[in-house]
Design an enzyme around this catalytic site. Structure first.
Site, PDB file in Angstrom:
ATOM      1  N   GLU A 260     -15.093   8.613  -9.007  1.00 18.17           N
ATOM      2  CA  GLU A 260     -16.387   9.288  -8.870  1.00 18.17           C
ATOM      3  C   GLU A 260     -16.409  10.166  -7.621  1.00 18.17           C
ATOM      4  O   GLU A 260     -16.887  11.294  -7.663  1.00 18.17           O
ATOM      5  CB  GLU A 260     -17.530   8.266  -8.787  1.00 18.17           C
ATOM      6  CG  GLU A 260     -17.628   7.357  -9.982  1.00 18.17           C
ATOM      7  CD  GLU A 260     -16.851   6.055  -9.827  1.00 18.17           C
ATOM      8  OE1 GLU A 260     -17.313   5.040 -10.343  1.00 18.17           O
ATOM      9  OE2 GLU A 260     -15.776   6.049  -9.179  1.00 18.17           O
TER      10      GLU A 260
ATOM     11  N   CYS B  61     -18.761   1.722  -7.549  1.00 20.53           N
ATOM     12  CA  CYS B  61     -18.865   0.781  -6.426  1.00 20.53           C
ATOM     13  C   CYS B  61     -20.068   1.167  -5.566  1.00 20.53           C
ATOM     14  O   CYS B  61     -20.688   2.214  -5.775  1.00 20.53           O
ATOM     15  CB  CYS B  61     -17.578   0.794  -5.602  1.00 20.53           C
ATOM     16  SG  CYS B  61     -17.336   2.294  -4.623  1.00 20.53           S
TER      17      CYS B  61
ATOM     18  N   ASN C 189      -9.068   7.913  -9.706  1.00 19.03           N
ATOM     19  CA  ASN C 189      -8.880   7.161  -8.461  1.00 19.03           C
ATOM     20  C   ASN C 189      -7.472   7.390  -7.922  1.00 19.03           C
ATOM     21  O   ASN C 189      -6.519   7.576  -8.671  1.00 19.03           O
ATOM     22  CB  ASN C 189      -9.216   5.672  -8.621  1.00 19.03           C
ATOM     23  CG  ASN C 189      -8.430   4.936  -9.677  1.00 19.03           C
ATOM     24  OD1 ASN C 189      -8.084   5.473 -10.722  1.00 19.03           O
ATOM     25  ND2 ASN C 189      -8.155   3.669  -9.421  1.00 19.03           N
TER      26      ASN C 189
ATOM     27  N   ALA D  37      -1.437   2.936   0.314  1.00 16.58           N
ATOM     28  CA  ALA D  37      -0.887   1.652   0.733  1.00 16.58           C
ATOM     29  C   ALA D  37      -1.807   0.851   1.653  1.00 16.58           C
ATOM     30  O   ALA D  37      -1.755  -0.371   1.657  1.00 16.58           O
ATOM     31  CB  ALA D  37       0.467   1.854   1.414  1.00 16.58           C
TER      32      ALA D  37
ATOM     33  N   CYS E  14     -19.753   4.618  -3.956  1.00 19.59           N
ATOM     34  CA  CYS E  14     -19.922   5.698  -4.931  1.00 19.59           C
ATOM     35  C   CYS E  14     -21.370   5.805  -5.395  1.00 19.59           C
ATOM     36  O   CYS E  14     -21.854   6.907  -5.658  1.00 19.59           O
ATOM     37  CB  CYS E  14     -18.977   5.518  -6.106  1.00 19.59           C
ATOM     38  SG  CYS E  14     -17.280   5.957  -5.675  1.00 19.59           S
TER      39      CYS E  14
ATOM     40  N   TYR F 239      -4.907   0.494   1.266  1.00 23.93           N
ATOM     41  CA  TYR F 239      -5.994   0.030   0.402  1.00 23.93           C
ATOM     42  C   TYR F 239      -7.314   0.763   0.579  1.00 23.93           C
ATOM     43  O   TYR F 239      -8.346   0.308   0.116  1.00 23.93           O
ATOM     44  CB  TYR F 239      -6.223  -1.481   0.537  1.00 23.93           C
ATOM     45  CG  TYR F 239      -5.037  -2.283   0.090  1.00 23.93           C
ATOM     46  CD1 TYR F 239      -4.628  -2.299  -1.238  1.00 23.93           C
ATOM     47  CD2 TYR F 239      -4.298  -3.014   1.002  1.00 23.93           C
ATOM     48  CE1 TYR F 239      -3.527  -3.020  -1.642  1.00 23.93           C
ATOM     49  CE2 TYR F 239      -3.194  -3.749   0.606  1.00 23.93           C
ATOM     50  CZ  TYR F 239      -2.814  -3.741  -0.720  1.00 23.93           C
ATOM     51  OH  TYR F 239      -1.730  -4.460  -1.111  1.00 23.93           O
TER      52      TYR F 239
ATOM     53  N   GLU G 266      -5.123   5.595  -5.053  1.00 26.98           N
ATOM     54  CA  GLU G 266      -4.938   4.492  -4.100  1.00 26.98           C
ATOM     55  C   GLU G 266      -3.862   4.855  -3.083  1.00 26.98           C
ATOM     56  O   GLU G 266      -2.980   5.670  -3.363  1.00 26.98           O
ATOM     57  CB  GLU G 266      -4.542   3.217  -4.846  1.00 26.98           C
ATOM     58  CG  GLU G 266      -5.614   2.741  -5.803  1.00 26.98           C
ATOM     59  CD  GLU G 266      -5.203   1.534  -6.626  1.00 26.98           C
ATOM     60  OE1 GLU G 266      -6.067   1.019  -7.329  1.00 26.98           O
ATOM     61  OE2 GLU G 266      -4.038   1.107  -6.562  1.00 26.98           O
TER      62      GLU G 266
ATOM     63  N   CYS H 189     -12.089   6.764  -4.868  1.00 28.23           N
ATOM     64  CA  CYS H 189     -12.580   6.412  -6.200  1.00 28.23           C
ATOM     65  C   CYS H 189     -12.649   7.655  -7.084  1.00 28.23           C
ATOM     66  O   CYS H 189     -12.775   8.780  -6.598  1.00 28.23           O
ATOM     67  CB  CYS H 189     -13.964   5.785  -6.105  1.00 28.23           C
ATOM     68  SG  CYS H 189     -14.012   4.216  -5.243  1.00 28.23           S
TER      69      CYS H 189
END
Length: 135
Positions: free
Chosen positions: A57, A88, A45, A49, A91, A51, A47, A55
């Site tokens: 996957e 999720c 994953n 800033a 995904c 958000y 990330e 992911c």
């Protein structure tokens, strides 16, 4: 298929999880997908800033597709703890795009012990896929 996960897969999952960039959630995730050819692709994953990160996957599937492959046989997901770290919703749909009835999704704990194995139908029942568009 036994419940034991190949130690080479576990080691690779732990290593790729270690490469995750998760400064906001502190929840590193690693994934490996195995294509129809048997090739393995990894992802972590990432990330950002605002958000809306990537992911693990999705990262692994993108690597598979970038290599010219289109069919998933196995998906492995490893999170940072002892709990299930299942894909999720986004995904699950992404996996569905490249899965078939034989695809298996394996979720392991932080040490690589198998927690649960899913078929695509179990992971995303009554899924919408390419065939719903007449493709």
């Amino acid at each position: 298929m036994s419940d034991a996960v190949d130690p080479a897969i576990v080691g690779a999952l732990i290593a790729v999880r270690g490469n995750a960039y998760a400064p906001y959630s502190q929840h590193p995730v690693g994934a490996m997908v195995e294509s129809e050819s048997g090739a393995r692709y990894f992802g972590a994953n990432v990330e950002v800033a605002h958000y809306k990160g990537l992911c693990a996957e999705a990262s692994a599937i993108a690597a598979m597709v970038s290599a010219g492959e289109r069919r998933l046989r196995h998906v492995y997901v490893i999170g940072p703890g002892e709990h299930l770290c299942t894909p999720c919703g986004d995904c699950r749909q992404r996996i569905r795009e490249f899965a078939d009835a034989e695809t298996r999704i394996h979720v392991v704990d932080a040490e690589g012990r198998l927690l649960k194995r899913y078929t695509m139908e179990q992971l995303l029942p009554d899924a919408f896929g390419p065939e719903n568009l007449g493709l």
